[in-house]
Write an enzyme that holds these catalytic residues in place. Sequence first.
Site: not given
Ligand code: LCS
Length: 394
Positions: A59, A112, A184, A209
């Site tokens: 951790r 998001y 982001d 992603k």
């Molecule tokens: N930032 C962006 C631009 C994202 O599209 C997402 C997730 C996150 C942060 C959060 O990341 P995660 O915790 O899921 O790794 N976007 C998603 C979407 O458009 N569909 O499902 C997840």
Amino acid sequence: MVKRNWGFATLAVHGSGGVCPHTGAVSMPIYQSSTFAFHSAEHGEKLFAGEETGYIYSRLSNPTIDALQREMASLEKGEAALAFSSGMAASTAAALAFCQSGDSVLCTKVVYGGTYALFAHIIPRLGIETIFVDGTNLEEIERAIKPNTKLLFIETPANPTLDIVDIEGCVAIARGHNIALAVDNTFATPYYQQPLTFGADLVIHSATKYIGGHGDTVAGLIVSNKEIIQRIHDEVLVDMGAVISPFNAWLLLRGLKTLPVRMDRHSANGMRVAQFLSFHPKVERVYYPGLSIHPQHELAKKQMTNFGGMVSFDLKADQTQIRRFLDSLELCTLAVSLGDCDTLICHPASTTHSTYSPEELKDARINEKLVRLSVGVEDPKDIIDDLHQALRKT
Ligand code: LCS
């Protein structure tokens, strides 16, 4: 050895520092160990006192995770990076590191849906005020700053309308008011956009992603300077506990080696699909920063080197017809998430952005008829043929 002047593709393969220093393994081993033995009681004491460096507990740090962090720092042109169990954990840690009760934070309106929920619902519970601003309007951003504002959080290109936020403009505002700027960079990836080189303070990724790229990992990252990363590590991550697993770190390291190769293909396919959609009679509007009709196309060209694989479009259709379109697809997979090799498609208003109320969706100009495509790396003709046949049935 890593040379800062290596090209992006070379850094993507070698940026973590090359072969494993302990074994010579060319693929960084997965150190799937929660804890690490001390040589002696005194050694343990010294590690905890910070008088010696070394691994203690996963951790706190772990060799596989360290390799990923070095790799990401080199790709984003940052000094250091920190990996998290998800993109949301990374964004939460950034907010907690810069704001406390009594402060305010600015966040762009189109983000998001999880990020929106974090800033609209969770952060205010801690006594931190969130002010949402139109990311395409620098004057509105500057006007919203208050004496207690500590952080400006932007997402560009924004999910799901592909709004482009002027990073240099935001840097000027943030510096002028002595607040931190977090970007982001999930949609662009460091291959197409490096916010730290414009002067942003930290870059955030949902590594789930394009960084992972294969739809098999949930993870997040922050890249910044050494001081900020150390502070987020010591003051937030270690005790918040949202660390990445060594196996997931290894999957991301593997994914990163092909990031530029995959992104070239995502982008080329994205442009082909956007062009096809923009001429289709059943499509009302296409959102893709690579098209000259995109309202911030010139800004996108200025701060990005290419436009990526995310394409959104408004259908000339009612809700039943939109459902019929989505249900008629045979190749494009109906799923949330993005950045996978597979083409994914979703209806944000009812899924990824259902954390927005109908009024908030309207205010953010996220249309109920908007469909979001994460264009994969398949043959572009097959993606287009699939969209074509489904549009015919709509
Ligand atoms: N930032 C962006 C631009 C994202 O599209 C997402 C997730 C996150 C942060 C959060 O990341 P995660 O915790 O899921 O790794 N976007 C998603 C979407 O458009 N569909 O499902 C997840």
